[in-house]
Design an enzyme around this catalytic site. Structure first.
Site, PDB file in Angstrom:
ATOM      1  N   GLY A  53      39.477  38.765  36.315  1.00  0.00           N
ATOM      2  CA  GLY A  53      39.501  38.791  34.856  1.00  0.00           C
ATOM      3  C   GLY A  53      39.582  40.146  34.185  1.00  0.00           C
ATOM      4  CG  ASP A 112      28.756  32.113  30.595  1.00  0.00           C
ATOM      5  OD1 ASP A 112      27.842  31.949  29.777  1.00  0.00           O
ATOM      6  OD2 ASP A 112      29.417  31.165  31.050  1.00  0.00           O
ATOM      7  CG  PHE A 161      36.349  28.077  28.593  1.00  0.00           C
ATOM      8  CD1 PHE A 161      35.646  28.562  29.693  1.00  0.00           C
ATOM      9  CD2 PHE A 161      37.732  27.981  28.684  1.00  0.00           C
ATOM     10  CE1 PHE A 161      36.309  28.938  30.857  1.00  0.00           C
ATOM     11  CE2 PHE A 161      38.405  28.343  29.851  1.00  0.00           C
ATOM     12  CZ  PHE A 161      37.683  28.824  30.932  1.00  0.00           C
ATOM     13  CB  VAL A 162      37.129  33.053  25.344  1.00  0.00           C
ATOM     14  CG1 VAL A 162      36.336  32.764  24.082  1.00  0.00           C
ATOM     15  CG2 VAL A 162      36.267  33.826  26.337  1.00  0.00           C
TER      16      VAL A 162
HETATM   17  P1  5GP Z   1      28.507  34.659  34.745  1.00  0.00           P
HETATM   18  O1  5GP Z   1      28.209  34.921  36.196  1.00  0.00           O
HETATM   19  O2  5GP Z   1      28.041  35.750  33.832  1.00  0.00           O
HETATM   20  O3  5GP Z   1      28.012  33.303  34.305  1.00  0.00           O
HETATM   21  O4  5GP Z   1      30.054  34.496  34.616  1.00  0.00           O
HETATM   22  C1  5GP Z   1      30.897  35.522  34.793  1.00  0.00           C
HETATM   23  C2  5GP Z   1      32.282  35.034  35.158  1.00  0.00           C
HETATM   24  O5  5GP Z   1      32.535  33.687  34.745  1.00  0.00           O
HETATM   25  C3  5GP Z   1      33.297  35.885  34.437  1.00  0.00           C
HETATM   26  O6  5GP Z   1      33.611  37.036  35.173  1.00  0.00           O
HETATM   27  C4  5GP Z   1      34.448  34.921  34.260  1.00  0.00           C
HETATM   28  O7  5GP Z   1      35.283  34.967  35.382  1.00  0.00           O
HETATM   29  C5  5GP Z   1      33.809  33.556  34.165  1.00  0.00           C
HETATM   30  N1  5GP Z   1      33.639  33.129  32.741  1.00  0.00           N
HETATM   31  C6  5GP Z   1      32.490  33.050  32.032  1.00  0.00           C
HETATM   32  N2  5GP Z   1      32.721  32.625  30.778  1.00  0.00           N
HETATM   33  C7  5GP Z   1      34.065  32.429  30.695  1.00  0.00           C
HETATM   34  C8  5GP Z   1      34.926  32.006  29.623  1.00  0.00           C
HETATM   35  O8  5GP Z   1      34.544  31.714  28.483  1.00  0.00           O
HETATM   36  N3  5GP Z   1      36.268  31.958  29.915  1.00  0.00           N
HETATM   37  C9  5GP Z   1      36.768  32.264  31.155  1.00  0.00           C
HETATM   38  N4  5GP Z   1      38.091  32.181  31.302  1.00  0.00           N
HETATM   39  N5  5GP Z   1      35.977  32.663  32.174  1.00  0.00           N
HETATM   40  C10 5GP Z   1      34.645  32.753  31.938  1.00  0.00           C
END
Ligand code: 5GP
Length: 185
Positions: A53, A112, A161-162
């Protein structure tokens, strides 16, 4: 830019709504890159992007820097093909650089739940860098459970969700120039 036919074959009946424009992203990147250049003057940080990402964000940040730097990448598992977190993080591709004693700047696309960042912090701390800083393009403060400081946050967003500007929907839409919310109505 994707045409409407290609776009609807990817998202079906869902709606894309622009949340952060290309211009807003560019402007914020200039500010963040200026801070990094000021903070690391005279040093050569290793800028580590979290795949997939962060690839556009990292590319745009480094092109604004006026200091020397090196670039490396790490890949961890995140959501797979789902839009909710699986709760576990796995290392899929490690960095190549020896980071012991080096200044590390980690570049994330989005924080997130914070699970990924917690995992990455531990991975890097275990290698005893001289310093470790965190930069994320997006942060969801309502869901994030991290107990340390993120040095630079591009934008705080809601629990939505983006996609776009590096962020995917089922591995697609990463090249959209702005950031959009993807909704069912
Ligand atoms: P975390 O471990 O903080 O929950 O999530 C991190 C990873 O989840 C990010 O690097 C990304 O790949 C994915 N992610 C979290 N939220 C989103 C979102 O709203 N959209 C997308 N496309 N990926 C997300």
């Amino acid at each position: 830019m994707l045409n409407d036919e290609v776009l609807s074959s990817i998202i079906g009946e869902q709606q894309l709504t622009e949340l952060i424009s290309e211009q807003e992203i560019k402007k914020r990147i200039v500010d963040i890159a200026r801070d990094i250049s000021d903070n690391y003057k005279g040093r050569i940080p290793i800028i580590i992007g979290v795949l997939n990402g962060s690839f556009l964000f990292l590319a745009d940040i480094v092109r604004e820097l006026d200091i020397e730097y090196e670039v490396d990448f790490i890949k961890i598992s995140s959501y797979g093909n789902s839009t909710t977190t699986s709760g576990t993080v796995r290392l899929l591709k490690d960095i190549s650089a020896d980071i012991t004693g080096r200044d590390i700047i980690l570049i994330e696309d989005i924080v997130d739940t914070g699970l990924s960042l917690n995992f990455l912090k531990k991975r890097f701390e275990d290698a005893s860098p001289n310093s470790l800083a965190f930069v994320t393009l997006l942060h969801k403060p309502h869901t994030s459970k991290i107990d340390f400081n993120i040095d630079h946050i591009g934008f705080e967003i809601g629990d939505e969700f983006v996609v776009g500007y590096g962020l995917d929907y089922k591995q697609k839409l990463r090249g959209l120039p702005s950031i959009y919310t993807l909704t069912k109505d």
